[in-house]
Design a protein around this motif. Sequence first.
Motif, PDB file in Angstrom:
ATOM      1  N   HIS A 198     -52.120  67.444  60.489  1.00  9.93           N
ATOM      2  CA  HIS A 198     -51.864  68.792  59.945  1.00  9.93           C
ATOM      3  C   HIS A 198     -52.518  68.958  58.571  1.00  9.93           C
ATOM      4  CE1 HIS A 198     -49.532  71.289  62.566  1.00  9.93           C
ATOM      5  NE2 HIS A 198     -48.668  70.321  62.849  1.00  9.93           N
TER       6      HIS A 198
ATOM      7  N   GLY B 235     -42.621  72.931  62.823  1.00  6.53           N
ATOM      8  CA  GLY B 235     -41.408  73.096  63.607  1.00  6.53           C
ATOM      9  C   GLY B 235     -40.519  71.860  63.543  1.00  6.53           C
TER      10      GLY B 235
ATOM     11  N   ASP C  76     -36.903  79.158  63.764  1.00  7.94           N
ATOM     12  CA  ASP C  76     -36.687  79.272  65.213  1.00  7.94           C
ATOM     13  C   ASP C  76     -35.202  79.429  65.555  1.00  7.94           C
ATOM     14  OD1 ASP C  76     -39.410  78.976  65.545  1.00  7.94           O
ATOM     15  OD2 ASP C  76     -39.307  76.829  65.936  1.00  7.94           O
TER      16      ASP C  76
ATOM     17  N   GLY D  97     -40.598  81.926  64.110  1.00  4.40           N
ATOM     18  CA  GLY D  97     -41.220  82.168  62.810  1.00  4.40           C
ATOM     19  C   GLY D  97     -42.058  83.433  62.753  1.00  4.40           C
TER      20      GLY D  97
ATOM     21  N   GLY E  21     -47.374  74.820  61.029  1.00  3.61           N
ATOM     22  CA  GLY E  21     -47.204  76.165  61.594  1.00  3.61           C
ATOM     23  C   GLY E  21     -46.647  77.201  60.625  1.00  3.61           C
TER      24      GLY E  21
ATOM     25  N   ASP F  35     -50.354  73.839  65.841  1.00  3.07           N
ATOM     26  CA  ASP F  35     -50.947  72.655  66.460  1.00  3.07           C
ATOM     27  C   ASP F  35     -52.315  72.926  67.097  1.00  3.07           C
ATOM     28  OD1 ASP F  35     -48.723  71.354  65.657  1.00  3.07           O
ATOM     29  OD2 ASP F  35     -47.795  71.200  67.649  1.00  3.07           O
TER      30      ASP F  35
HETATM   31  O1  KG4 Z   1     -47.140  72.987  63.366  1.00  2.00           O
HETATM   32  P1  KG4 Z   1     -46.537  73.661  64.537  1.00  2.00           P
HETATM   33  O2  KG4 Z   1     -47.450  74.460  65.435  1.00  2.00           O
HETATM   34  O3  KG4 Z   1     -45.804  72.644  65.469  1.00  2.00           O
HETATM   35  C1  KG4 Z   1     -45.123  71.537  65.012  1.00  2.00           C
HETATM   36  O4  KG4 Z   1     -45.782  70.512  64.693  1.00  2.00           O
HETATM   37  O5  KG4 Z   1     -43.877  71.650  64.903  1.00  2.00           O
HETATM   38  O6  KG4 Z   1     -45.364  74.568  63.964  1.00  2.00           O
HETATM   39  C2  KG4 Z   1     -44.611  75.415  64.778  1.00  2.00           C
HETATM   40  C3  KG4 Z   1     -43.605  76.113  63.904  1.00  2.00           C
HETATM   41  C4  KG4 Z   1     -42.569  76.899  64.684  1.00  2.00           C
HETATM   42  O7  KG4 Z   1     -41.297  76.556  64.192  1.00  2.00           O
HETATM   43  C5  KG4 Z   1     -42.919  78.343  64.381  1.00  2.00           C
HETATM   44  O8  KG4 Z   1     -41.780  79.199  64.386  1.00  2.00           O
HETATM   45  C6  KG4 Z   1     -43.513  78.218  63.001  1.00  2.00           C
HETATM   46  O9  KG4 Z   1     -44.265  77.037  63.032  1.00  2.00           O
HETATM   47  N1  KG4 Z   1     -44.387  79.358  62.654  1.00  2.00           N
HETATM   48  C7  KG4 Z   1     -44.114  80.249  61.676  1.00  2.00           C
HETATM   49  C8  KG4 Z   1     -45.154  81.210  61.686  1.00  2.00           C
HETATM   50  N2  KG4 Z   1     -46.040  80.855  62.673  1.00  2.00           N
HETATM   51  C9  KG4 Z   1     -45.550  79.713  63.249  1.00  2.00           C
HETATM   52  N3  KG4 Z   1     -43.084  80.320  60.819  1.00  2.00           N
HETATM   53  C10 KG4 Z   1     -43.053  81.340  59.949  1.00  2.00           C
HETATM   54  N4  KG4 Z   1     -44.007  82.308  59.909  1.00  2.00           N
HETATM   55  C11 KG4 Z   1     -45.064  82.275  60.751  1.00  2.00           C
HETATM   56  N5  KG4 Z   1     -45.988  83.230  60.691  1.00  2.00           N
END
Ligand code: KG4
Length: 341
Positions: A118, A142, A172, A185, A276, A310
């Motif tokens: 990341h 997440g 979430d 999110g 994310g 991701d």
């Molecule tokens: O990094 P990621 O794709 O997956 C993990 O490694 O967990 O993060 C996903 C997280 C989810 O909880 C999603 O709700 C959050 O990132 N997310 C956001 C936004 N876009 C994705 N949270 C707040 N605002 C956003 N615009």
Amino acid sequence: MIILGVETSCDETSAAILEQNEQGIQILSNIIASSAPLQSKFGGIIPEQAAREQIKSIIPVINETLKEAHLRPEDVDAIAVTEGPGLIGSLLVGVETMKVLAETWQKPLIPVNHLIGHYYANWINNKSNQPQFPCVGLLVSGGHSDLVLFKDHSQFEYLGGTRDDAAGECFDKCARLLGLSYPGGPQISKLAIIGDPKSYNLPRPLNDSRDFDFSFSGLKTAVATLITKQDLYLSDQQVLANLCASIEQAIIDSLIKKTVAAIQNCHVEQLIIAGGVAANKKLTEEFAEALEQLPQKIKLFVPPSNLCTDNGAMIASAAFYLKPVKNALDTQANPNLSLAY
Ligand code: KG4
Ligand code: ZN
């Protein structure tokens, strides 16, 4: 140097091809297949279902990424894959597939910690725009909320992280309480645009603690209590928007407070944000404003939003700075990998 990076730690199946040369690191292709629309029907991820979708999509996604980059397997110098942390079924799909490909294509295999990956989304850039060491890194996804001090490639010090829920997990879970679909999110941040963040006084736990830790589970509980005690009428768009704005603000405030403290404590001049939740526009705007207030100039790095969530590109990017394993077949998926050792 050309690396094929594959990411399957959660509900995405992604493969990307990146090239590193004198100019820096650039993406030749980055394909992402997500089972999120399917998962959203159930309000969250069903691990078995995510892995089953990934088994179906991994080979087509790899073929597509080679096609889009106009490359053949023999043009790739190394293969990188997420080894963990994540869902074990999902990780196994990526790791076992790439072990077989590394053997059959006779390519070196580079296992990558998803969390490190990341951060490395910030290195996908021209050399002059890549982060410099030392820098503080905030990962907000997440599953994780971690603050580290990067001293060099593969050399970092863990500063702190969440003691319970991650920032994205909090988004979430709150979204679920509000009747919004997964992932929450983006939905909360969209509704928050027309809301007043001062409408509801939500907790900012550990705000005054003298460490670099976060805590978000109390926020979710406060939202649940508020909805029942005040009998909030969530079908009213403005009530819903006000609550979304208040939740978003509480999460942003906590993240900024501890991250700024870490920057000052470590005397760095650069901050990299990843994960994310970094796709949240308000979060990055408020971070930029908070950094402006500091006496010293701090350079802020945030990946474009498609590289915050991701993706395989971030895994390939990290792999340029890591060594391949001696024997690809010895690589094992590790769902419990962490930054806090
Ligand atoms: O990094 P990621 O794709 O997956 C993990 O490694 O967990 O993060 C996903 C997280 C989810 O909880 C999603 O709700 C959050 O990132 N997310 C956001 C936004 N876009 C994705 N949270 C707040 N605002 C956003 N615009
Ligand atoms: Zn992630």
